[in-house]
Motif scaffolding. Structure first.
Motif, PDB file in Angstrom:
ATOM      1  N   PHE A 107      24.540 -29.209   0.685  1.00  0.00           N
ATOM      2  CA  PHE A 107      24.105 -28.078   1.531  1.00  0.00           C
ATOM      3  C   PHE A 107      24.095 -28.936   2.901  1.00  0.00           C
ATOM      4  O   PHE A 107      23.455 -29.951   3.032  1.00  0.00           O
ATOM      5  CB  PHE A 107      22.835 -27.483   1.323  1.00  0.00           C
ATOM      6  CG  PHE A 107      22.229 -26.458   2.199  1.00  0.00           C
ATOM      7  CD1 PHE A 107      22.833 -25.345   2.055  1.00  0.00           C
ATOM      8  CD2 PHE A 107      21.485 -27.040   3.009  1.00  0.00           C
ATOM      9  CE1 PHE A 107      22.468 -24.221   3.164  1.00  0.00           C
ATOM     10  CE2 PHE A 107      21.087 -26.064   4.245  1.00  0.00           C
ATOM     11  CZ  PHE A 107      21.716 -24.764   4.073  1.00  0.00           C
ATOM     12  N   GLY A 164      24.189 -20.261   5.526  1.00  0.00           N
ATOM     13  CA  GLY A 164      23.808 -20.593   4.240  1.00  0.00           C
ATOM     14  C   GLY A 164      22.386 -20.410   3.844  1.00  0.00           C
ATOM     15  O   GLY A 164      21.971 -20.651   2.620  1.00  0.00           O
ATOM     16  N   SER A 233      25.264 -17.602  -4.817  1.00  0.00           N
ATOM     17  CA  SER A 233      26.526 -18.024  -3.989  1.00  0.00           C
ATOM     18  C   SER A 233      27.851 -18.192  -4.685  1.00  0.00           C
ATOM     19  O   SER A 233      27.881 -18.556  -5.861  1.00  0.00           O
ATOM     20  CB  SER A 233      26.023 -19.565  -3.587  1.00  0.00           C
ATOM     21  OG  SER A 233      25.292 -19.490  -2.361  1.00  0.00           O
ATOM     22  N   ILE A 250      32.544 -21.092   1.099  1.00  0.00           N
ATOM     23  CA  ILE A 250      31.720 -22.352   1.026  1.00  0.00           C
ATOM     24  C   ILE A 250      32.604 -23.679   1.035  1.00  0.00           C
ATOM     25  O   ILE A 250      33.535 -23.675   0.312  1.00  0.00           O
ATOM     26  CB  ILE A 250      30.905 -22.346  -0.069  1.00  0.00           C
ATOM     27  CG1 ILE A 250      29.961 -21.064  -0.242  1.00  0.00           C
ATOM     28  CG2 ILE A 250      29.876 -23.531  -0.438  1.00  0.00           C
ATOM     29  CD1 ILE A 250      29.261 -20.717  -1.372  1.00  0.00           C
ATOM     30  N   ASP A 277      18.392 -19.843  -1.536  1.00  0.00           N
ATOM     31  CA  ASP A 277      19.632 -19.849  -0.659  1.00  0.00           C
ATOM     32  C   ASP A 277      20.361 -21.117  -0.499  1.00  0.00           C
ATOM     33  O   ASP A 277      21.695 -21.253  -0.630  1.00  0.00           O
ATOM     34  CB  ASP A 277      19.135 -19.123   0.695  1.00  0.00           C
ATOM     35  CG  ASP A 277      20.426 -18.437   1.572  1.00  0.00           C
ATOM     36  OD1 ASP A 277      21.467 -18.491   0.954  1.00  0.00           O
ATOM     37  OD2 ASP A 277      20.126 -17.909   2.532  1.00  0.00           O
ATOM     38  N   SER A 280      21.426 -22.394  -3.857  1.00  0.00           N
ATOM     39  CA  SER A 280      22.867 -22.052  -4.329  1.00  0.00           C
ATOM     40  C   SER A 280      23.809 -22.451  -3.944  1.00  0.00           C
ATOM     41  O   SER A 280      24.868 -22.421  -4.532  1.00  0.00           O
ATOM     42  CB  SER A 280      22.537 -20.348  -4.517  1.00  0.00           C
ATOM     43  OG  SER A 280      22.413 -20.081  -3.147  1.00  0.00           O
ATOM     44  N   THR A 281      24.108 -22.434  -2.702  1.00  0.00           N
ATOM     45  CA  THR A 281      25.063 -22.897  -1.924  1.00  0.00           C
ATOM     46  C   THR A 281      25.215 -24.371  -2.081  1.00  0.00           C
ATOM     47  O   THR A 281      26.599 -24.658  -2.538  1.00  0.00           O
ATOM     48  CB  THR A 281      24.957 -22.820  -0.274  1.00  0.00           C
ATOM     49  OG1 THR A 281      24.496 -21.584   0.026  1.00  0.00           O
ATOM     50  CG2 THR A 281      26.204 -23.159   0.562  1.00  0.00           C
TER      51      THR A 281
END
Ligand code: AMP
Ligand code: MG
Length: 321
Positions: A107, A164, A233, A250, A277, A280-281
């Motif tokens: 991330f 994201g 995501s 992504i 959030d 998950s990304t």
């Protein structure tokens, strides 16, 4: 965008349909490029919904990547100068930095220069050259976001995109506000970033649908949750096409390429929507084995993985219904 909106509305309908109650109060808006719906099941009033809508509009303005007046645009155009920020933005950035470190860079809010190359590719129909990707590599890295007592600066030409994490962060803020004013049962759905307060008025768990990543308007799984966030995501519905190939929206910050691995989507179930959030990304970037190990090693975080063969794998703490 239109396809996504229809589908997200479909999830929302599913959420409402799974819930028996007397007179839920609902309000919808579009923010962060996606439909946002708040539904209060018990003891709500229009004033609470007004405040939620104004919080969503305010954060949308503040953290939009495209609005030239947003703090994100101002930071991206500051040429490395420090810009004073409010407490909320600093808190959001601190969390983004912490979760970037926790996920070993999977991330990373500084991924924007890569995203822009792929957005250009969408227009020209030609994938970015390795030379173009390498030319922005030095700008990507969370260490380029520097926070001190005077504000925030982006060094090494870094550019940030909060897409994201922002929706999850706002969902947490809405949960905190609604709980504070006395709400005991609600669903906040910011473009599929779902946070539920309490349980259904009949005492049952809320049921949150997970989109089928390949088939529009279909759910692939459903989780039962109380007082929790559920964030997904990786859906190709939000992806883009270059030439005749479909890509995920992504980006893997380590390669500069859109993610292309053994996962179709990752759903994170945990207390904080902002954390769900970001994670998950990140888990979508990691791929199944690494993401599963990561989730199992992280306290208070559960996941549902949809693999490319369309199998669904949930970690031990998830209740699939
Ligand atoms: P989400 O839908 O929450 O997974 O976030 C995807 C959005 O976050 C994208 O549309 C980009 O704006 C941004 N983004 C893309 N790749 C990453 C990444 N690896 N880390 C952080 N943000 C990303
Ligand atoms: Mg995310």
């Amino acid at each position: 965008m239109k396809r996504m909106m229809i589908f997200l509305c479909c999830i929302s309908l599913f959420l409402f349909g799974g819930c028996k109650q007397t007179a839920p109060q609902t309000r919808q808006t579009v923010a962060f490029d996606t439909p946002c719906t708040i539904t209060l099941y018990e003891g709500g009033n229009e004033g609470w919904l007004d405040e939620c809508m104004s919080m969503i509009a305010d954060r949308n303005e503040l953290w939009s990547r495209t609005d030239p007046h947003s703090v994100v645009s101002k930071l991206n155009e500051a040429n490395g100068k420090t810009i004073a920020q409010n407490t909320m933005t600093v808190d959001l950035l601190r969390k983004a930095i912490a979760w970037s470190k926790l996920t070993n860079g999977a991330f990373d809010i500084t991924v924007l220069p890569y995203t822009q190359l792929w957005q250009d590719a969408q227009k020209t129909g030609v994938v970015p050259s390795q030379v173009a990707i390498d030319s922005v590599k030095g700008t990507v890295g969370i260490e380029n976001v520097v926070i001190d007592q005077d504000g925030v600066k982006l060094q090494n030409d870094a550019q940030i995109d909060l897409g994201g994490i922002a929706k999850g962060y706002v969902a947490d803020e809405l949960v905190a506000y609604l709980k504070d004013v006395g709400c005991t049962s609600a669903i906040i759905d910011l473009g599929g970033n779902v946070a539920v307060i309490g349980e259904k008025p009949d005492g049952g768990a809320f049921r949150v649908g997970i989109a089928h990543p390949l088939h529009e308007n279909e759910l692939i799984a459903t989780v039962a949750v109380r007082d929790c966030s559920v964030v997904t995501s990786g859906s190709y519905i939000r992806g883009f096409t270059v030439g005749d190939k479909r890509y995920s929206h992504i980006i893997d910050p380590r390669t500069g390429y859109p993610v292309d691995n053994d996962l179709l989507s990752v759903t994170i179930v945990c207390a904080s929507a902002a954390k769900a959030d970001a994670l998950s990304t990140a888990c979508f970037v990691m791929g199944y084995e690494k993401a599963k190990d990561f989730v199992e090693a992280t306290d208070g975080v559960e996941a549902v993985f949809v693999k490319t063969d369309e199998t669904v794998v949930a970690t031990a703490g998830v209740t699939l219904v």
